[in-house]
Write an enzyme that holds these catalytic residues in place. Sequence first.
Site, PDB file in Angstrom:
ATOM      1  N   HIS A 169       9.329 -27.210 -26.061  1.00 33.23           N
ATOM      2  CA  HIS A 169       8.562 -28.405 -25.707  1.00 33.23           C
ATOM      3  C   HIS A 169       9.421 -29.311 -24.823  1.00 33.23           C
ATOM      4  N   GLY A 203      11.700   0.676  11.018  1.00 36.14           N
ATOM      5  CA  GLY A 203      12.981   0.119  11.456  1.00 36.14           C
ATOM      6  C   GLY A 203      13.556  -0.851  10.446  1.00 36.14           C
ATOM      7  N   LYS A 246       4.379 -15.335   0.603  1.00 38.42           N
ATOM      8  CA  LYS A 246       4.798 -16.304  -0.423  1.00 38.42           C
ATOM      9  C   LYS A 246       5.703 -17.387   0.179  1.00 38.42           C
ATOM     10  N   GLU A 293     -17.794 -14.316   1.765  1.00 38.11           N
ATOM     11  CA  GLU A 293     -17.600 -13.266   0.759  1.00 38.11           C
ATOM     12  C   GLU A 293     -18.930 -12.601   0.439  1.00 38.11           C
ATOM     13  N   LEU A 335      13.583  -1.585   5.922  1.00 37.93           N
ATOM     14  CA  LEU A 335      13.111  -1.134   4.608  1.00 37.93           C
ATOM     15  C   LEU A 335      12.236  -2.208   3.963  1.00 37.93           C
ATOM     16  N   ILE A 351      -5.972 -11.545  -0.470  1.00 39.76           N
ATOM     17  CA  ILE A 351      -5.393 -11.812   0.856  1.00 39.76           C
ATOM     18  C   ILE A 351      -6.141 -12.965   1.507  1.00 39.76           C
ATOM     19  N   GLY A 352      -7.479 -12.888   1.479  1.00 42.27           N
ATOM     20  CA  GLY A 352      -8.297 -13.928   2.105  1.00 42.27           C
ATOM     21  C   GLY A 352      -7.958 -15.309   1.571  1.00 42.27           C
ATOM     22  N   GLU A 397      -5.258 -16.346  -0.237  1.00 41.31           N
ATOM     23  CA  GLU A 397      -3.870 -16.795  -0.023  1.00 41.31           C
ATOM     24  C   GLU A 397      -3.684 -17.285   1.412  1.00 41.31           C
TER      25      GLU A 397
HETATM   26  P1  FAD Z   1       4.049   0.080   1.746  1.00 40.05           P
HETATM   27  O1  FAD Z   1       4.714  -1.153   1.330  1.00 40.05           O
HETATM   28  O2  FAD Z   1       2.898  -0.023   2.687  1.00 40.05           O
HETATM   29  O3  FAD Z   1       5.185   1.013   2.349  1.00 40.05           O
HETATM   30  C1  FAD Z   1       4.935   2.220   2.954  1.00 40.05           C
HETATM   31  C2  FAD Z   1       5.986   2.433   4.033  1.00 40.05           C
HETATM   32  O4  FAD Z   1       5.882   3.768   4.509  1.00 40.05           O
HETATM   33  C3  FAD Z   1       5.796   1.536   5.258  1.00 40.05           C
HETATM   34  O5  FAD Z   1       6.947   0.766   5.502  1.00 40.05           O
HETATM   35  C4  FAD Z   1       5.507   2.505   6.396  1.00 40.05           C
HETATM   36  O6  FAD Z   1       6.110   2.104   7.620  1.00 40.05           O
HETATM   37  C5  FAD Z   1       6.152   3.777   5.887  1.00 40.05           C
HETATM   38  N1  FAD Z   1       5.567   5.002   6.442  1.00 40.05           N
HETATM   39  C6  FAD Z   1       4.240   5.337   6.508  1.00 40.05           C
HETATM   40  N2  FAD Z   1       4.100   6.569   7.045  1.00 40.05           N
HETATM   41  C7  FAD Z   1       5.358   7.013   7.315  1.00 40.05           C
HETATM   42  C8  FAD Z   1       5.866   8.206   7.861  1.00 40.05           C
HETATM   43  N3  FAD Z   1       5.067   9.215   8.232  1.00 40.05           N
HETATM   44  N4  FAD Z   1       7.200   8.328   8.020  1.00 40.05           N
HETATM   45  C9  FAD Z   1       8.042   7.319   7.644  1.00 40.05           C
HETATM   46  N5  FAD Z   1       7.614   6.171   7.115  1.00 40.05           N
HETATM   47  C10 FAD Z   1       6.288   6.025   6.936  1.00 40.05           C
HETATM   48  N6  FAD Z   1       1.436  -7.035  -3.866  1.00 40.05           N
HETATM   49  C11 FAD Z   1       1.942  -7.704  -4.929  1.00 40.05           C
HETATM   50  O7  FAD Z   1       2.190  -7.097  -5.965  1.00 40.05           O
HETATM   51  N7  FAD Z   1       2.178  -9.051  -4.869  1.00 40.05           N
HETATM   52  C12 FAD Z   1       1.909  -9.774  -3.759  1.00 40.05           C
HETATM   53  O8  FAD Z   1       2.138 -10.976  -3.739  1.00 40.05           O
HETATM   54  C13 FAD Z   1       1.381  -9.103  -2.635  1.00 40.05           C
HETATM   55  N8  FAD Z   1       1.114  -9.779  -1.502  1.00 40.05           N
HETATM   56  C14 FAD Z   1       0.634  -9.106  -0.424  1.00 40.05           C
HETATM   57  C15 FAD Z   1       0.344  -9.832   0.717  1.00 40.05           C
HETATM   58  C16 FAD Z   1      -0.162  -9.200   1.832  1.00 40.05           C
HETATM   59  C17 FAD Z   1      -0.454  -9.999   3.064  1.00 40.05           C
HETATM   60  C18 FAD Z   1      -0.356  -7.789   1.807  1.00 40.05           C
HETATM   61  C19 FAD Z   1      -0.873  -7.079   3.017  1.00 40.05           C
HETATM   62  C20 FAD Z   1      -0.078  -7.057   0.669  1.00 40.05           C
HETATM   63  C21 FAD Z   1       0.405  -7.710  -0.465  1.00 40.05           C
HETATM   64  N9  FAD Z   1       0.678  -7.031  -1.639  1.00 40.05           N
HETATM   65  C22 FAD Z   1       1.156  -7.706  -2.734  1.00 40.05           C
HETATM   66  C23 FAD Z   1       0.485  -5.567  -1.767  1.00 40.05           C
HETATM   67  C24 FAD Z   1       1.832  -4.828  -1.577  1.00 40.05           C
HETATM   68  O9  FAD Z   1       2.370  -5.175  -0.328  1.00 40.05           O
HETATM   69  C25 FAD Z   1       1.635  -3.336  -1.672  1.00 40.05           C
HETATM   70  O10 FAD Z   1       1.000  -3.005  -2.878  1.00 40.05           O
HETATM   71  C26 FAD Z   1       2.972  -2.606  -1.604  1.00 40.05           C
HETATM   72  O11 FAD Z   1       3.610  -2.895  -0.393  1.00 40.05           O
HETATM   73  C27 FAD Z   1       2.780  -1.101  -1.752  1.00 40.05           C
HETATM   74  O12 FAD Z   1       3.983  -0.448  -1.591  1.00 40.05           O
HETATM   75  P2  FAD Z   1       4.059   1.029  -0.986  1.00 40.05           P
HETATM   76  O13 FAD Z   1       5.519   1.359  -0.941  1.00 40.05           O
HETATM   77  O14 FAD Z   1       3.134   1.917  -1.694  1.00 40.05           O
HETATM   78  O15 FAD Z   1       3.505   0.902   0.492  1.00 40.05           O
HETATM   79  P1  NAD Z   2      -9.677  -7.177  -1.975  1.00 37.54           P
HETATM   80  O1  NAD Z   2     -10.314  -5.896  -2.263  1.00 37.54           O
HETATM   81  O2  NAD Z   2      -8.926  -7.885  -3.041  1.00 37.54           O
HETATM   82  O3  NAD Z   2     -10.773  -8.213  -1.455  1.00 37.54           O
HETATM   83  C1  NAD Z   2     -11.626  -7.946  -0.391  1.00 37.54           C
HETATM   84  C2  NAD Z   2     -12.862  -8.815  -0.525  1.00 37.54           C
HETATM   85  O4  NAD Z   2     -13.630  -8.692   0.652  1.00 37.54           O
HETATM   86  C3  NAD Z   2     -13.749  -8.427  -1.697  1.00 37.54           C
HETATM   87  O5  NAD Z   2     -14.015  -9.556  -2.478  1.00 37.54           O
HETATM   88  C4  NAD Z   2     -14.994  -7.868  -1.020  1.00 37.54           C
HETATM   89  O6  NAD Z   2     -16.173  -8.118  -1.751  1.00 37.54           O
HETATM   90  C5  NAD Z   2     -14.988  -8.617   0.288  1.00 37.54           C
HETATM   91  N1  NAD Z   2     -15.695  -7.947   1.389  1.00 37.54           N
HETATM   92  C6  NAD Z   2     -15.655  -6.637   1.731  1.00 37.54           C
HETATM   93  N2  NAD Z   2     -16.407  -6.402   2.811  1.00 37.54           N
HETATM   94  C7  NAD Z   2     -16.947  -7.589   3.181  1.00 37.54           C
HETATM   95  C8  NAD Z   2     -17.822  -8.004   4.237  1.00 37.54           C
HETATM   96  N3  NAD Z   2     -18.277  -7.149   5.147  1.00 37.54           N
HETATM   97  N4  NAD Z   2     -18.188  -9.304   4.305  1.00 37.54           N
HETATM   98  C9  NAD Z   2     -17.711 -10.191   3.388  1.00 37.54           C
HETATM   99  N5  NAD Z   2     -16.884  -9.855   2.379  1.00 37.54           N
HETATM  100  C10 NAD Z   2     -16.495  -8.574   2.282  1.00 37.54           C
HETATM  101  O7  NAD Z   2      -8.751  -6.916  -0.694  1.00 37.54           O
HETATM  102  P2  NAD Z   2      -7.720  -7.843   0.083  1.00 37.54           P
HETATM  103  O8  NAD Z   2      -7.829  -9.253  -0.328  1.00 37.54           O
HETATM  104  O9  NAD Z   2      -7.875  -7.486   1.505  1.00 37.54           O
HETATM  105  O10 NAD Z   2      -6.346  -7.292  -0.446  1.00 37.54           O
HETATM  106  C11 NAD Z   2      -5.964  -5.922  -0.263  1.00 37.54           C
HETATM  107  C12 NAD Z   2      -5.002  -5.461  -1.301  1.00 37.54           C
HETATM  108  O11 NAD Z   2      -3.749  -6.135  -1.209  1.00 37.54           O
HETATM  109  C13 NAD Z   2      -5.529  -5.720  -2.703  1.00 37.54           C
HETATM  110  O12 NAD Z   2      -5.418  -4.533  -3.435  1.00 37.54           O
HETATM  111  C14 NAD Z   2      -4.633  -6.769  -3.265  1.00 37.54           C
HETATM  112  O13 NAD Z   2      -4.402  -6.584  -4.646  1.00 37.54           O
HETATM  113  C15 NAD Z   2      -3.343  -6.609  -2.462  1.00 37.54           C
HETATM  114  N6  NAD Z   2      -2.726  -7.935  -2.372  1.00 37.54           N
HETATM  115  C16 NAD Z   2      -2.188  -8.493  -3.494  1.00 37.54           C
HETATM  116  C17 NAD Z   2      -1.676  -9.772  -3.433  1.00 37.54           C
HETATM  117  C18 NAD Z   2      -1.105 -10.370  -4.668  1.00 37.54           C
HETATM  118  O14 NAD Z   2      -0.850  -9.640  -5.597  1.00 37.54           O
HETATM  119  N7  NAD Z   2      -0.884 -11.675  -4.713  1.00 37.54           N
HETATM  120  C19 NAD Z   2      -1.710 -10.497  -2.260  1.00 37.54           C
HETATM  121  C20 NAD Z   2      -2.281  -9.915  -1.162  1.00 37.54           C
HETATM  122  C21 NAD Z   2      -2.771  -8.624  -1.224  1.00 37.54           C
END
Ligand code: FAD
Ligand code: NAD
Length: 471
Positions: free
Chosen positions: A450, A39, A54, A207, A41, A188-189, A191
């Site tokens: 600088h 619902g 963020k 961890e 983008l 994620i953990g 942040e």
């Molecule tokens: P998504 O963003 O997951 O988008 C996929 C979309 O497809 C979704 O909106 C879903 O509803 C839709 N969809 C799925 N199936 C269907 C279907 N059958 N029909 C129609 N629609 C469908 N990355 C960074 O680079 N920097 C960050 O700071 C960062 N922070 C993050 C913080 C958190 C808490 C999380 C969870 C992730 C973070 N990430 C960050 C990772 C980032 O969000 C993802 O890498 C990125 O969103 C991937 O984009 P995507 O388009 O592949 O997938």
């Molecule tokens: P992650 O893979 O970065 O970290 C998961 C952590 O959980 C690892 O260190 C792993 O060793 C640990 N773990 C796994 N199983 C466990 C268990 N049973 N007990 C204790 N520890 C365990 O995954 P994430 O932090 O969930 O993030 C998911 C994805 O989202 C990542 O690919 C990340 O790059 C992306 N993301 C990016 C940003 C950013 O770019 N700032 C922010 C949020 C998320």
Amino acid sequence: ATPSEEKDLVIIGGGVAGYVAAIKAGQEGLKVACIEKRGALGGTCLNVGCIPSKSLLNNSHLYHQILHDTKNRGIEVGDVKLNLAQMMKAKETSVSGLTKGIEFLFKKNNVEYIKGTGAFEDEHTIKVNLVDGGETSVRGKNILIATGSESTPFPGLEIDEKKVITSTGAIALTEVPKKMTVIGGGIIGLEMASVWSRLGSEVTVVEFLGQIGGPGMDNEVAKQSQKLLSKQGMKFKLNTKVVSGDASGEGVKLEVEAAKGGKAETIESDVVLVAIGRRPYTKGLNLESIGLETDTRGRLVIDSEYRTKLPHIRVVGDCTFGPMLAHKAEEEAVAAVEFITKGFGHVNYGAIPSVMYTHPEVAWVGANEQELKEQGVNYKVGSFPFSANSRAKTNLDSDGMVKFLADAETDRILGVHIIGPNAGEMIAEGTLALEYGASTEDIGRTCHAHPTLAEAFKEAAMNTYGKAVHY
Ligand code: FAD
Ligand code: NAD
């Protein structure tokens, strides 16, 4: 249902990967439709990921700084109160502004936005269950799957997004939990642990591995980061695994033990955040009907041109290989569209930056030291601490360092690792350097303004081959 006209490109998923591909395709003059089911983008990133996290990181940092870091700066503040509801509202305002912005860009670039859930009817036709009820179908000469990822569940702990939460619950709590335990010390953990610890929670991060930061972070940087986060009040249990959880009582009980086996311990908390990684999301696409399969980790298998074994169906973003990062998804989206329109496209997977938005931030690009050691590469190191940088000193924010890894013979930069203020912005210079095959001397001989934090970047490079002036 009336099938709309055949498109040049139909995109399933309107996340970063999907919406960027849609806009790019529109710009290239393709007839394009993008199907999104939530619902709004922007996908995970805009709605429940990068952007809301963020917003909370920024505002919780400000709150924490006002509470603990103003007197020494000559600022006396009165009563400081947290208004969590308002902090959440500020987050929602940022999110909705950005998601609506994409709708505008869709209109501007003639992208048809179909609100619904898409599934393959045949190799060229996508059936859509519309959000507002009813069905339609759309045919595409080309199809792009960009359905993203979801958080990996922890077996035996049911997510209710209140007591047992994923990142989605962690950006929407309505009160500050007294005690929070985070399973997984990845990005994620850490942040989310930062947000809630700054707002007053007692946070423990459990961890499995011996270091925080998830895959890719340099060992030395990870250790510094852990030390600084500990100073802020976060507790860490490394080399520890969660064996089981029980959320049937008032709070949540976790049984943990040493990763290699050992005495068990119970941790009780009000809220448990499950942050053990994310997994590709391809549910409901009816992939079986067209003979497409995922690998053992749930990823759609593609070739170097993002094609599945059905060459008109491509895949980009979190639901296929590579780091799950928004900017990686974006680059792939552009390249995939260019493969369709021009026959070539390119993403340099060796120059994709990573940023952890804690305070201080951690950012890196290229190889880390442990990887170079493992590969037997002959490398040299140059680092520079922010404590010797004039701007960091005037800002009273001088924890951390910049570290370069370069080829010992050619001086070519192999990796850049930064922990410190504004690391996430500064890594862009490292990424550019890597992309252009720069040497550390190229950086050291480039004039940097600088007083800026970026001078630490230059001087770290200089320390790789000779001597920095200020250290
Ligand atoms: P998504 O963003 O997951 O988008 C996929 C979309 O497809 C979704 O909106 C879903 O509803 C839709 N969809 C799925 N199936 C269907 C279907 N059958 N029909 C129609 N629609 C469908 N990355 C960074 O680079 N920097 C960050 O700071 C960062 N922070 C993050 C913080 C958190 C808490 C999380 C969870 C992730 C973070 N990430 C960050 C990772 C980032 O969000 C993802 O890498 C990125 O969103 C991937 O984009 P995507 O388009 O592949 O997938
Ligand atoms: P992650 O893979 O970065 O970290 C998961 C952590 O959980 C690892 O260190 C792993 O060793 C640990 N773990 C796994 N199983 C466990 C268990 N049973 N007990 C204790 N520890 C365990 O995954 P994430 O932090 O969930 O993030 C998911 C994805 O989202 C990542 O690919 C990340 O790059 C992306 N993301 C990016 C940003 C950013 O770019 N700032 C922010 C949020 C998320």
